[in-house]
Design a protein around this motif. Structure first.
Motif, short mmCIF file in Angstrom:
data_model
loop_
_atom_site.label_atom_id
_atom_site.label_comp_id
_atom_site.label_asym_id
_atom_site.label_seq_id
_atom_site.Cartn_x
_atom_site.Cartn_y
_atom_site.Cartn_z
N UNK A 189 -8.07 -1.70 -15.69
CA UNK A 189 -7.97 -2.41 -14.44
C UNK A 189 -6.85 -1.80 -13.62
N UNK A 190 -7.11 -1.42 -12.40
CA UNK A 190 -6.12 -0.81 -11.53
C UNK A 190 -5.47 -1.84 -10.62
N UNK A 191 -4.54 -1.37 -9.85
CA UNK A 191 -3.85 -2.22 -8.88
C UNK A 191 -4.73 -2.37 -7.65
N UNK A 192 -4.91 -3.59 -7.19
CA UNK A 192 -5.66 -3.87 -5.97
C UNK A 192 -4.72 -3.65 -4.79
N UNK A 193 -4.71 -2.43 -4.24
CA UNK A 193 -3.77 -2.08 -3.18
C UNK A 193 -3.98 -2.91 -1.92
N UNK A 194 -5.23 -3.29 -1.65
CA UNK A 194 -5.47 -4.12 -0.47
C UNK A 194 -4.82 -5.49 -0.64
N UNK A 195 -4.88 -6.05 -1.86
CA UNK A 195 -4.24 -7.33 -2.11
C UNK A 195 -2.72 -7.20 -2.01
N UNK A 196 -2.18 -6.09 -2.53
CA UNK A 196 -0.75 -5.84 -2.44
C UNK A 196 -0.35 -5.71 -0.97
N UNK A 197 -1.12 -4.94 -0.22
CA UNK A 197 -0.83 -4.73 1.20
C UNK A 197 -0.86 -6.05 1.97
N UNK A 198 -1.74 -6.94 1.59
CA UNK A 198 -1.85 -8.23 2.27
C UNK A 198 -0.60 -9.10 2.05
N UNK A 199 0.15 -8.83 0.99
CA UNK A 199 1.36 -9.61 0.69
C UNK A 199 2.58 -9.14 1.49
N UNK A 200 2.48 -7.99 2.11
CA UNK A 200 3.61 -7.41 2.81
C UNK A 200 3.91 -8.18 4.10
N UNK A 201 5.20 -8.45 4.30
CA UNK A 201 5.63 -9.07 5.54
C UNK A 201 6.94 -8.42 6.00
N UNK A 202 7.63 -9.01 6.96
CA UNK A 202 8.85 -8.42 7.51
C UNK A 202 10.00 -8.34 6.49
N UNK A 203 9.88 -9.00 5.35
CA UNK A 203 10.91 -8.97 4.32
C UNK A 203 10.68 -7.86 3.29
N UNK A 204 9.54 -7.20 3.32
CA UNK A 204 9.21 -6.16 2.35
C UNK A 204 10.04 -4.92 2.63
N UNK A 205 10.66 -4.37 1.57
CA UNK A 205 11.50 -3.19 1.75
C UNK A 205 11.00 -1.95 1.00
N UNK A 206 10.09 -2.11 0.05
CA UNK A 206 9.62 -0.95 -0.71
C UNK A 206 8.20 -1.19 -1.20
N UNK A 207 7.46 -0.10 -1.49
CA UNK A 207 6.04 -0.21 -1.82
C UNK A 207 5.56 1.07 -2.53
N UNK A 208 4.32 1.05 -3.03
CA UNK A 208 3.65 2.20 -3.63
C UNK A 208 3.44 3.26 -2.54
N UNK A 209 3.51 4.56 -2.91
CA UNK A 209 3.59 5.66 -1.96
C UNK A 209 2.57 5.61 -0.81
N UNK A 210 1.27 5.63 -1.07
CA UNK A 210 0.28 5.66 0.01
C UNK A 210 0.35 4.40 0.87
N UNK A 211 0.51 3.26 0.20
CA UNK A 211 0.63 2.01 0.94
C UNK A 211 1.94 1.99 1.71
N UNK A 212 3.00 2.52 1.10
CA UNK A 212 4.29 2.59 1.79
C UNK A 212 4.19 3.41 3.06
N UNK A 213 3.45 4.51 3.01
CA UNK A 213 3.27 5.36 4.20
C UNK A 213 2.56 4.56 5.29
N UNK A 214 1.49 3.88 4.92
CA UNK A 214 0.72 3.09 5.88
C UNK A 214 1.59 2.02 6.52
N UNK A 215 2.43 1.38 5.72
CA UNK A 215 3.25 0.27 6.21
C UNK A 215 4.61 0.69 6.74
N UNK A 216 4.99 1.95 6.51
CA UNK A 216 6.27 2.44 7.00
C UNK A 216 7.47 1.91 6.23
N UNK A 217 7.31 1.74 4.91
CA UNK A 217 8.43 1.28 4.09
C UNK A 217 8.78 2.32 3.03
#
Length: 186
Positions: free
Chosen positions: A1-29
Motif C-alpha cells: 500500500x502506497x501513500x495517497x499523495x492526493x489525500x496528503x495534499x488535501x491536508x496541507x494548509x497555511x501551517x504546513x512547512x514541509x512535504x514529500x518532494x513532488x508534492x512539496x514542489x507543487x505546494x511550494x514547501x
C-alpha cells in the motif's frame, strides 16, 4: 500500500512547512529529511538520501555521526541545505536556520579533531581482534554480530563468560549472542 499523495495534499494548509518532494514542489514547501538513521538499510535495498530530490524541491537534511557510530555523547551531526534554485537564500530564512543551530550545544573540540581517525581505523581495529570473525557483512542495523572463536581464548567458557569478564576487566558492555539465540556470538 502506497501513500495517497492526493489525500496528503488535501491536508496541507497555511501551517504546513514541509512535504514529500513532488508534492512539496507543487505546494511550494520545503522537504525536511531527518536522516540520522539513514545509513540503516537492509538487504539489497539502498538508502536514498532526500537531498537527491533537491532539484525537485528544496531539501533540508539532518544527519548524525553520533547515531551512526552509537556514541551519543559526541553530539556530532549536520544540517545540509540542498537548494539549487536558491529559494531558501533569504536573509530571514538563513537567520532562522542559524538561530536553530545555535540552540544545540556544541560537541567537544577534541572529539571533532578525532573523528577522521576514528572513522578510518575502527573497522581495521576490529579485524585485528583474532578471536572475532565476521562471517556476514552487516547490511543494516545499529549493531553487528560477530562470531567468538573460543579456541583462541584461555579461561573463557562461552559468550556469556566472555561478556562478563570483558565488562569486569575493561568496563566494556556487549550483548552475548545467546541472548538472541546464537551461542558464542557477540
Amino acid at each position: 500500500m502506497g501513500v495517497d499523495l492526493e489525500a496528503v495534499e488535501a491536508l496541507v494548509d497555511h501551517k504546513t512547512v514541509a512535504m514529500i518532494a513532488e508534492t512539496a514542489k507543487t505546494l511550494g514547501v520545503v522537504v525536511i529529511a531527518d536522516e540520522v538513521y539513514g545509513h540503516l538499510a537492509f538487504g539489497d535495498i539502498s538508502f536514498v538520501p532526500m537531498g537527491v530530490f533537491g532539484s525537485v524541491a528544496p531539501v533540508i537534511t539532518f544527519g548524525s555521526l553520533s547515531k551512526r557510530w552509537l556514541v551519543p555523547g559526541w553530539r556530532l551531526g549536520w544540517l545540509v541545505v540542498n537548494d539549487p534554485d536558491g529559494s531558501l537564500k533569504s536573509p530571514k530564512f538563513i537567520g532562522r536556520l542559524n538561530k536553530y543551530c545555535d540552540i544545540c550545544g556544541g560537541p567537544a573540540t577534541f572529539i571533532q579533531a578525532a573523528v577522521p581517525t576514528i572513522i578510518e581505523q575502527t573497522h581495521d581495529v576490529f579485524k585485528e581482534i583474532h578471536c572475532l570473525s565476521f562471517p556476514y557483512k552487516p547490511e543494516g542495523s545499529m549493531a553487528a554480530m560477530v562470531m567468538l572463536n573460543l579456541s583462541l581464548l584461555k579461561d573463557i567458557s562461552d559468550d556469556i563468560d566472555f561478556c562478563f569478564k570483558l565488562a569486569k576487566e575493561d568496563t566494556v558492555i556487549i550483548l552475548p549472542g545467546l541472548a538472541v539465540g546464537l551461542k558464542n556470538w557477540l
